[in-house]
Design an enzyme around this catalytic site. Sequence first.
Site, short mmCIF file in Angstrom:
data_model
loop_
_atom_site.label_atom_id
_atom_site.label_comp_id
_atom_site.label_asym_id
_atom_site.label_seq_id
_atom_site.Cartn_x
_atom_site.Cartn_y
_atom_site.Cartn_z
N GLY A 61 0.83 -1.19 0.00
CA GLY A 61 0.00 0.00 0.00
C GLY A 61 0.87 1.25 0.00
N TRP A 134 5.16 -1.62 -0.80
CA TRP A 134 5.45 -0.83 0.39
C TRP A 134 5.88 -1.71 1.56
CZ3 TRP A 134 6.55 2.79 3.74
CH2 TRP A 134 6.13 2.65 5.07
N ASP A 288 8.30 -3.54 -14.13
CA ASP A 288 7.78 -2.79 -12.99
C ASP A 288 8.40 -1.39 -13.00
OD1 ASP A 288 6.98 -1.73 -10.61
OD2 ASP A 288 7.85 -3.29 -9.34
N HIS A 316 4.54 -4.57 -11.66
CA HIS A 316 4.49 -4.43 -10.21
C HIS A 316 3.48 -5.38 -9.59
CE1 HIS A 316 5.46 -2.29 -6.53
NE2 HIS A 316 4.17 -2.18 -6.26
#
Length: 336
Positions: A61, A134, A288, A316
């Site tokens: 996130g 993240w 990515d 990604h």
Amino acid sequence: MTKLYPVHNFSELYPITLEKMSYSDVLPYDSGMLDVGDGHHIYWETCGNPNGKPVLVVHGGPGSGATPYWRQFFNPNLYHIILFDQRGCGRSYPNAGDTGSALIANTTEHLISDMEKIRTKMKVDKWMLFAGSWGTTLSLAYAVTYPNRVTELILWGVGTTQKQEIDWLTWEMRHIFPKEFDDLLYPIKDIMGDRNIPLAYNELLISSDPAICMPASWAWCTWEDRIVSLGNHVSPSERYFDDRFRLCFARLVTHYFGNYAFLDNNYIVGNIQNIKDIPLIMVKGRLDISSQLSITWAMHKQHPLSDLYLIDNSGHGGSEYMHRVLIGATEYFVTQ
């Protein structure tokens, strides 16, 4: 490793197989809420074998939450799988989709402290960390802070949330997606000043006025969809159609990205020596563009016990081959 797979490994310290795609979902056998202080309560759950190898799943996130998707990477007969929703998201509360106050006392330092509280509650001495996007920043920050608590690291979509990475996924992406970048800038054109783009967006997003925060959440998440989609086709995330989730996600992402994860810019890369004795497998998609391969490469060169897998046809969001590598990594480490 067979050449049938578009996967390149730069070191091959850990001989893994690429035969399995995923494990069947396994339901939690226990779950609960943990009061971590500062008004925050963290949701946690455990799956698999309570006597198995402990692994903490660290979601991305920020704000994506620990969905059932994450359970598929582990043999439930051999792993003690621990998942949690980070502060402000998922089933943890307060939720940033409900109130901007969920961003108070919500920094990487706080999340690291929460991870330690979860470890203590689970009576785990050391654990593997498994993370994506993240979550790799958070896992690396935890590991360099508490290296004696980590047995192995498996990281995909690796990033460290340094200033250059945030500039890359905002300002530098204008060279690839100029029209979409203009759309991104439009809502903040009158308030931007000398701030970075996520921080300017966060000002709109924390507004209690839906006429301000909701359009801003759509604009930010439209940009997120663009930079993680391959080619001309944008694949909208169905999760963004939920107003509460979209606002939660956008508020947390811009909060953390706008403040560069609340870490000194060189905190992770400059302290890689702290984790030099921890086996590390990093997995990255060649396509990515939302995170810089050069960052992953720099860490790989500095870390003597790291393997770096580059997946040719993956972005990604992952791919079949990325799943195969991640499964192979969890299978390898659970047998050592």
